[in-house]
Structures are given as C-alpha cells and as structure tokens.
Design an enzyme around this catalytic site. Structure first.
Site, mmCIF file in Angstrom:
data_model
loop_
_atom_site.group_PDB
_atom_site.id
_atom_site.type_symbol
_atom_site.label_atom_id
_atom_site.label_comp_id
_atom_site.label_asym_id
_atom_site.label_seq_id
_atom_site.Cartn_x
_atom_site.Cartn_y
_atom_site.Cartn_z
ATOM 1 N N SER A 1 0.875 -1.258 0.012
ATOM 2 C CA SER A 1 -0.050 -0.123 -0.026
ATOM 3 C C SER A 1 0.962 1.148 -0.006
ATOM 4 C CB SER A 1 -0.880 0.067 1.192
ATOM 5 O OG SER A 1 -0.244 0.291 2.422
ATOM 6 N N ASP B 1 -1.633 -1.406 -3.585
ATOM 7 C CA ASP B 1 -2.784 -1.035 -3.098
ATOM 8 C C ASP B 1 -3.012 0.452 -2.346
ATOM 9 O OD1 ASP B 1 -5.409 -1.838 -2.301
ATOM 10 O OD2 ASP B 1 -4.540 -2.291 -0.211
ATOM 11 N N HIS B 2 -4.247 0.777 -2.628
ATOM 12 C CA HIS B 2 -4.451 2.414 -2.121
ATOM 13 C C HIS B 2 -3.702 3.479 -2.540
ATOM 14 C CE1 HIS B 2 -8.146 1.283 0.170
ATOM 15 N NE2 HIS B 2 -7.659 0.292 0.500
ATOM 16 N N ASP C 1 -7.018 5.005 -5.513
ATOM 17 C CA ASP C 1 -7.878 5.356 -4.616
ATOM 18 C C ASP C 1 -8.284 6.826 -4.362
ATOM 19 O OD1 ASP C 1 -9.614 5.413 -2.487
ATOM 20 O OD2 ASP C 1 -8.210 4.722 -0.888
ATOM 21 N N HIS D 1 -11.651 -0.854 7.465
ATOM 22 C CA HIS D 1 -10.261 -1.366 7.433
ATOM 23 C C HIS D 1 -9.879 -1.307 9.020
ATOM 24 C CE1 HIS D 1 -10.090 0.439 3.346
ATOM 25 N NE2 HIS D 1 -9.302 -0.678 3.218
ATOM 26 N N HIS E 1 -12.454 -4.942 0.815
ATOM 27 C CA HIS E 1 -11.348 -4.278 1.380
ATOM 28 C C HIS E 1 -11.907 -4.397 3.142
ATOM 29 C CE1 HIS E 1 -8.994 -1.870 -1.421
ATOM 30 N NE2 HIS E 1 -9.780 -2.685 -1.989
ATOM 31 N N GLY E 2 -10.847 -4.564 4.089
ATOM 32 C CA GLY E 2 -11.064 -4.682 5.321
ATOM 33 C C GLY E 2 -11.497 -5.904 5.772
ATOM 34 N N ASN F 1 -9.318 -8.781 0.339
ATOM 35 C CA ASN F 1 -8.020 -7.866 1.003
ATOM 36 C C ASN F 1 -7.824 -8.243 2.590
ATOM 37 O OD1 ASN F 1 -7.742 -6.952 -1.701
ATOM 38 N ND2 ASN F 1 -7.506 -4.668 -0.985
#
Length: 283
Positions: free
Chosen positions: A50, A84-85, A106, A183, A211-212, A233
């Site tokens: 990330s 990621d992100h 993102d 998250h 996500h999370g 994820n």
C-alpha cells in the site's frame, strides 16, 4: 515461478466462482509468510503493497517492491504483485516503472464527480501500459489518519446503480465496494450485506473487491464469495499475528536482543493466518 498478473489470477478465480486473497506486505517477513502460506494451502495469492507501506519505507517503492517480487518469484505458488490504495499519481507512475502489473487507484475520498475524473485518468494511463486497475466506490473507512467510520451509517454503502455508472465512466477492471467491512479491525465481528453484494455483482461487469476483510468472520467471507466477491483484501490480521507472536516471545524472555529469535515465530504466526484465510476464501 514467474509472477502471475493479478488480472489473470482474478479472471481465473471469477471463472471458477472462487476468490483470490490479497495480503498486505509491510516487511520482508510479511512477504515470506504470504508465499509460505500460499504454498502450504496450494492456492494462488496476491502480495500487495500500500501507499502507507511505501511511506513507512521512506517513500521509496523500489526496495520493498524488489523484496516482495524476489520472494514471489522464488515461490512455488502462483503469486501476483499489486500496489494498493494509491493516491499519488507519482506513485502510480513508479509502480509501472517497478514492474507492477496492477494497481488500486484510490480516489474514494473525493466527491463523486472528481472521483470519476481522477480514476478515469488513472485507468487510461494504466491501460496504455497494460496495467490492471482497481478503484473504490463507497466508504470502507478505517485507514490510517481517518476518523472511525460506522460501516452501517446511511450513505456509506455502495449503491448498485451508481456503481454501474462509475464502472462505465471510468473503465476500471475491478471495483472495491462498501458492504459492511472496515479497515484496521482487530476483532472479526463485521457483518456483511450479502444481498447488496449480489445486487452489485448483477449491476457491474467487473469483479468485486472486499477491503477490510480482517474483521470479517470466515462464514461471512464464504458467503461474500458465494454472493459475488472475487478479491479479498487482508492486512491487519497479519499484523495482529506478527505483533502477538513478538509480544509473547519478549514477555517470556525480556533479555532477548536478537530480532531473528522473535521474527521467526512472528513470521510463522503470519503464515498460519494466511493459510486460514486462504482456506476460507479459496476452498
């Protein structure tokens, strides 16, 4: 074996009506644990880094990317490498230079129109270079620096009609959606909206991403995959295992100073966590 493009792993999973688990890499031990867990489980996985992790490494993507890539290439499991992100366009461009075949751009904190514009630009840039691009619509929440978010608050969940328009207007290859997870959860107590997942699956032509997932119980994860989730994820669960093992070792031996002594059980704890999540989402 050679790195497998994330898009290829996602397509294979979607065809088989299964899911791919994507685990966040912060240290070399994270990458090693993910590879070892995928080998033990006998299924593919994705190593993802990330923007927060890049910031932890001094803002330089190259070293942690090289380490994760080397671990993945040395593994006998099919593994992908994903960024990621990503918020920074500079990091998006660096991802391509470092050999990433996929990225999650993102822009979810922006107003809808600005999100669409920024994401469409990132998708065009990525597709010109053969990159697979994921984006997010809705508010998953819980990332570093964000206030706590009620995953059940009005306006947080992803709307299927809006999602369909967003995918059409941006051209994204996958869509992360808000369906009840958040998250950075350290307890697995999240309840997902499986009816909404199915509605989103029917509304958009691209794979859905959860996500999370660290805060989601196994049964909920299995139901989410059955309802239409394709990429799952996981990040915080690895950190919980890592930190718990280190804390237990140092509590038992306060005089220990060699990090290898406690990083071995930490890596093994993360490997076990990887195996358990893979069993839940890729049976």
């Amino acid at each position: 074996m050679p790195l497998v493009p994330t898009g290829e792993l996602i397509a294979q999973a979607r065809t088989a009506r299964r899911a791919i688990a994507a685990f966040n890499v912060i240290t070399l031990e994270h990458a090693e644990a993910i590879a070892a867990g995928a080998e033990r489980a006998g299924v593919p996985a994705v190593l993802q880094i990330s923007e927060n992790a890049v910031r932890f490494h001094g803002g330089d993507l190259s070293a942690i990317a090289a380490a994760a890539s080397a671990v993945a290439r040395a593994s006998t499991a099919p593994l992908g490498l994903h960024l990621d992100h990503v918020v920074s366009r500079e990091l998006l461009h660096a991802a391509y230079a470092e050999g990433f075949g996929s990225v999650m751009f993102d822009a979810s904190k922006l107003a809808y129109g600005d999100n669409v514009k920024a994401t469409a630009e990132a998708v065009r840039w990525g597709h010109e270079r053969g990159m697979w691009v994921e984006a997010e619509l809705g508010r998953v929440g819980g990332k570093d620096g964000e206030p706590p978010l009620d995953a059940h608050a009005p306006g947080v969940r992803t709307d299927p009609a809006e999602a369909a328009a967003y995918v059409a207007d941006t051209g994204v290859d996958a869509l992360a959606v808000a369906v009840g997870s958040t998250h950075a959860m350290t307890e697995r107590t999240a309840t997902l909206d499986h009816t909404l997942i199915a509605a989103l699956r029917d509304s958009v032509p691209v794979p859905l991403v959860l996500h999370g997932s660290s805060g989601v119980p196994d049964a909920e994860l299995r139901a989410a995959v059955a309802a239409g989730m394709t990429k799952i994820n996981i990040g915080t669960a690895l950190n919980t295992a890592f930190t718990g093992a280190v804390r237990a070792f140092l509590d038992a031996d306060a005089r220990a100073v060699d990090p290898r002594k406690y990083l071995v059980p930490a890596r093994e704890a993360m490997t076990g966590t990887v195996v358990r999540y893979l069993a839940a989402v890729s049976p």
